[in-house]
Design a protein around this motif. Structure first.
Motif, mmCIF file in Angstrom:
data_model
loop_
_atom_site.group_PDB
_atom_site.id
_atom_site.type_symbol
_atom_site.label_atom_id
_atom_site.label_comp_id
_atom_site.label_asym_id
_atom_site.label_seq_id
_atom_site.Cartn_x
_atom_site.Cartn_y
_atom_site.Cartn_z
ATOM 1 N N PRO A 67 -29.950 -16.008 50.594
ATOM 2 C CA PRO A 67 -30.375 -14.900 51.474
ATOM 3 C C PRO A 67 -31.641 -14.207 50.989
ATOM 4 O O PRO A 67 -32.534 -13.895 51.768
ATOM 5 C CB PRO A 67 -29.173 -13.946 51.456
ATOM 6 C CG PRO A 67 -28.028 -14.790 51.040
ATOM 7 C CD PRO A 67 -28.591 -15.818 50.098
ATOM 8 N N LEU A 68 -31.755 -14.016 49.670
ATOM 9 C CA LEU A 68 -32.942 -13.323 49.159
ATOM 10 C C LEU A 68 -34.186 -14.189 49.306
ATOM 11 O O LEU A 68 -35.290 -13.669 49.515
ATOM 12 C CB LEU A 68 -32.746 -12.930 47.691
ATOM 13 C CG LEU A 68 -33.813 -11.939 47.192
ATOM 14 C CD1 LEU A 68 -33.593 -10.562 47.803
ATOM 15 C CD2 LEU A 68 -33.853 -11.858 45.685
ATOM 16 N N GLU A 148 -22.227 -6.252 54.056
ATOM 17 C CA GLU A 148 -21.093 -5.321 54.211
ATOM 18 C C GLU A 148 -20.021 -5.938 55.103
ATOM 19 O O GLU A 148 -18.826 -5.882 54.796
ATOM 20 C CB GLU A 148 -21.590 -4.013 54.855
ATOM 21 C CG GLU A 148 -22.143 -2.999 53.873
ATOM 22 C CD GLU A 148 -22.565 -1.695 54.576
ATOM 23 O OE1 GLU A 148 -23.648 -1.205 54.242
ATOM 24 O OE2 GLU A 148 -21.797 -1.229 55.472
ATOM 25 N N ARG A 149 -20.445 -6.553 56.194
ATOM 26 C CA ARG A 149 -19.474 -7.134 57.143
ATOM 27 C C ARG A 149 -18.758 -8.330 56.545
ATOM 28 O O ARG A 149 -17.559 -8.526 56.730
ATOM 29 C CB ARG A 149 -20.191 -7.492 58.451
ATOM 30 C CG ARG A 149 -20.675 -6.263 59.223
ATOM 31 C CD ARG A 149 -21.654 -6.630 60.329
ATOM 32 N NE ARG A 149 -21.007 -7.445 61.365
ATOM 33 C CZ ARG A 149 -21.698 -8.056 62.345
ATOM 34 N NH1 ARG A 149 -23.013 -7.962 62.383
ATOM 35 N NH2 ARG A 149 -21.067 -8.764 63.254
ATOM 36 N N MET A 150 -19.468 -9.136 55.742
ATOM 37 C CA MET A 150 -18.819 -10.284 55.089
ATOM 38 C C MET A 150 -17.771 -9.793 54.100
ATOM 39 O O MET A 150 -16.673 -10.360 53.999
ATOM 40 C CB MET A 150 -19.856 -11.138 54.366
ATOM 41 C CG MET A 150 -20.704 -12.000 55.276
ATOM 42 S SD MET A 150 -21.768 -13.143 54.360
ATOM 43 C CE MET A 150 -23.069 -12.055 53.830
ATOM 44 N N ALA A 151 -18.087 -8.711 53.406
ATOM 45 C CA ALA A 151 -17.123 -8.173 52.432
ATOM 46 C C ALA A 151 -15.836 -7.759 53.133
ATOM 47 O O ALA A 151 -14.726 -8.061 52.665
ATOM 48 C CB ALA A 151 -17.745 -6.988 51.692
ATOM 49 N N GLN A 152 -15.964 -7.120 54.280
ATOM 50 C CA GLN A 152 -14.766 -6.686 55.023
ATOM 51 C C GLN A 152 -13.983 -7.881 55.561
ATOM 52 O O GLN A 152 -12.761 -7.957 55.423
ATOM 53 C CB GLN A 152 -15.159 -5.729 56.154
ATOM 54 C CG GLN A 152 -15.716 -4.394 55.646
ATOM 55 C CD GLN A 152 -14.905 -3.819 54.468
ATOM 56 O OE1 GLN A 152 -13.672 -3.731 54.545
ATOM 57 N NE2 GLN A 152 -15.566 -3.480 53.368
ATOM 58 N N PRO A 286 -24.018 -15.615 55.089
ATOM 59 C CA PRO A 286 -24.461 -15.067 56.365
ATOM 60 C C PRO A 286 -24.802 -16.199 57.329
ATOM 61 O O PRO A 286 -25.043 -17.342 56.907
ATOM 62 C CB PRO A 286 -25.708 -14.263 55.986
ATOM 63 C CG PRO A 286 -26.223 -14.919 54.742
ATOM 64 C CD PRO A 286 -25.008 -15.445 54.017
ATOM 65 N N THR A 287 -24.866 -15.911 58.599
ATOM 66 C CA THR A 287 -25.155 -16.963 59.587
ATOM 67 C C THR A 287 -26.575 -17.503 59.427
ATOM 68 O O THR A 287 -26.871 -18.593 59.912
ATOM 69 C CB THR A 287 -24.980 -16.415 61.014
ATOM 70 O OG1 THR A 287 -25.685 -15.178 61.128
ATOM 71 C CG2 THR A 287 -23.503 -16.196 61.331
ATOM 72 N N THR A 288 -27.431 -16.778 58.695
ATOM 73 C CA THR A 288 -28.779 -17.314 58.429
ATOM 74 C C THR A 288 -28.715 -18.530 57.505
ATOM 75 O O THR A 288 -29.709 -19.227 57.319
ATOM 76 C CB THR A 288 -29.669 -16.238 57.750
ATOM 77 O OG1 THR A 288 -28.913 -15.630 56.689
ATOM 78 C CG2 THR A 288 -30.115 -15.179 58.744
ATOM 79 N N THR A 355 -18.402 -15.342 57.426
ATOM 80 C CA THR A 355 -19.756 -14.865 57.746
ATOM 81 C C THR A 355 -19.646 -13.445 58.279
ATOM 82 O O THR A 355 -18.536 -12.923 58.476
ATOM 83 C CB THR A 355 -20.410 -15.731 58.850
ATOM 84 O OG1 THR A 355 -19.835 -15.346 60.129
ATOM 85 C CG2 THR A 355 -20.192 -17.207 58.604
ATOM 86 N N GLU A 356 -20.803 -12.843 58.563
ATOM 87 C CA GLU A 356 -20.774 -11.480 59.104
ATOM 88 C C GLU A 356 -20.227 -11.464 60.534
ATOM 89 O O GLU A 356 -19.767 -10.448 61.039
ATOM 90 C CB GLU A 356 -22.176 -10.850 59.070
ATOM 91 C CG GLU A 356 -23.154 -11.313 60.108
ATOM 92 C CD GLU A 356 -23.849 -12.654 59.813
ATOM 93 O OE1 GLU A 356 -24.852 -12.946 60.479
ATOM 94 O OE2 GLU A 356 -23.364 -13.407 58.927
#
Ligand SMILES: CSC[C@H]1O[C@H](OP(=O)(O)O)[C@H](O)[C@@H]1O
Length: 377
Positions: A67-68, A148-152, A286-288, A355-356
């Motif tokens: 991601p980075l 944040e969403r992936m963590a949840q 992430p979806t990316t 994923t998110e």
């Protein structure tokens, strides 16, 4: 800044270090990187004033992590535009700096597209550069939100798979704040488990040869106040035999349309161990990181890196000496070494991809397609 590494006091999280930030200096815009090659001994910054410097930082893993890399790539295009370099040339250099993480090309193309669109609408150089920087910042923000969403989603999955809420999680490589606009991918799930009292232990694979686990994940776990234990990659099997692993959490660099997962080398053997020992093997990305343009895992280009990373141990020295000097020999001079940076895990060995946008389980091409379809709604 070259502060010495500070140990976190138990239970307290130390302030967040920015793995990457944009700054406008008197001599012009710069991209400032936390040089991950020097961690954990030194929190040193690398100031990139042009694209070749950023490409070199990507190739040497001063800045790393799927991601980075996408975020850095987008800021690299912004740097080229702001400094009046040829944007198309800069994008081509950045996009090919490392082959496996699909996020890099995605971030570069999204930023370069913003430049072309701005110019096409009659923007001048300054306006076009501002448009690119806005996209880089948007990508940075989107990744933080995705984290944040992936963590949840990951916490919900762990609760479903592991009732009882005291998890011993094994992770590989480094997937925390150092690879993300937010708190990472797999590590962000472990961090959320830690913060909600669900993490009993984080087992950290050292991750030879560049030791992202020993140097970076242990560093992030210490700063977060987690209970963690480092292990050599070849000790993971005995942990499974001892029944000490409740779940494996890893990141990804490219997820093919059939659900195959390219990730740091050593991920595939963990997937086989997890399958044999009936332990959930969870990929968080992430979806990316999903690449519908690559049909199967066999089509993913796996980066082959210099054998010297295997035959030599880097010796910490001033950054300016880094390039030419060799490391401490770990094998006879002239030893040839096989050094793939990644391996590919087939979907049938993956319990779930988080994923998110939600979780895919079981992992199938149809599930991946449905997930990506949610993005377009
Ligand atoms: C959040 S995914 C990070 C991903 O990137 C690492 O590779 P590298 O250190 O070579 O950039 C590894 O595959 C991680 O899982």
């Amino acid at each position: 800044m070259a502060d010495q590494y500070v140990q976190t006091r138990d239970g307290e999280e130390s302030p967040r270090l920015a793995s990457l930030r944009w700054d406008e200096l008197p001599e012009g815009p710069v991209l400032i990187l936390l040089d991950q090659r020097r961690l954990p001994a030194e929190e040193a910054e690398l100031v990139c004033t042009d694209v070749p410097a950023l490409v070199q930082a990507i190739r040497t893993l001063a800045v790393r992590g799927a991601p980075l890399l996408g975020i850095a790539g987008a800021y690299g295009v912004a740097l080229a535009a702001a400094r009046g370099y040829d944007v198309a040339e800069a994008a081509a250099l950045l996009e090919t700096a490392r082959p496996t993480a699909v996020n890099l090309g995605y971030g570069v193309r999204r930023a370069a597209g913003a430049y072309e669109e701005a110019v096409g609408k009659g923007a001048d150089a300054q306006e076009a550069a501002a448009a690119v920087l806005a996209v880089a910042r948007e990508l940075h923000r989107e990744d933080a939100e995705a984290s944040e969403r992936m963590a949840q989603h990951g916490l919900v999955l762990l609760d479903e798979l592991l009732p009882g809420g005291s998890h011993r999680i094994l992770t590989h490589c480094n997937t925390g704040r150092l690879v993300s606009g937010g708190e990472g991918t797999a590590f962000a799930v472990a961090l959320a488990a830690h913060r909600t009292g669900r993490l009993r232990k984080l087992w950290v694979d050292e991750t030879r040869p560049l030791l992202q686990g020993a140097r970076l994940t242990a560093y992030e776990a210490a700063r977060s106040g987690m209970s963690y234990t480092l292990l050599t990659d070849n000790a993971a099997g005995s942990l499974f035999v001892a029944g000490e692993v409740d779940a494996v959490l890893i990141g990804a660099d490219r997820i093919a349309a059939d659900g195959s997962v390219a990730n740091k080398v050593g991920s595939y053997p963990l997937a086989v161990l997890a399958k044999y020992h009936h332990v959930p093997f969870i990929v968080v990305a992430p979806t990316t990181t999903v690449d519908l343009g690559t049909a199967h895992g066999a089509s993913i280009e796996v980066e082959q890196r210099s054998g010297r990373e295997v035959t030599e141990m880097p010796v910490s020295r001033a950054a300016e000496q880094e390039a030419e000097a060799g490391g401490l020999p770990l094998a006879p001079l002239g030893t040839q070494a096989y050094n793939p940076a990644f391996d590919v895990t087939p979907p049938e060995l993956v319990t779930a991809i988080v994923t998110e946008e939600g979780t895919v389980s079981p992992v199938t091409g149809a599930g991946i397609a449905e997930l990506c379809a949610r993005l377009r709604r």
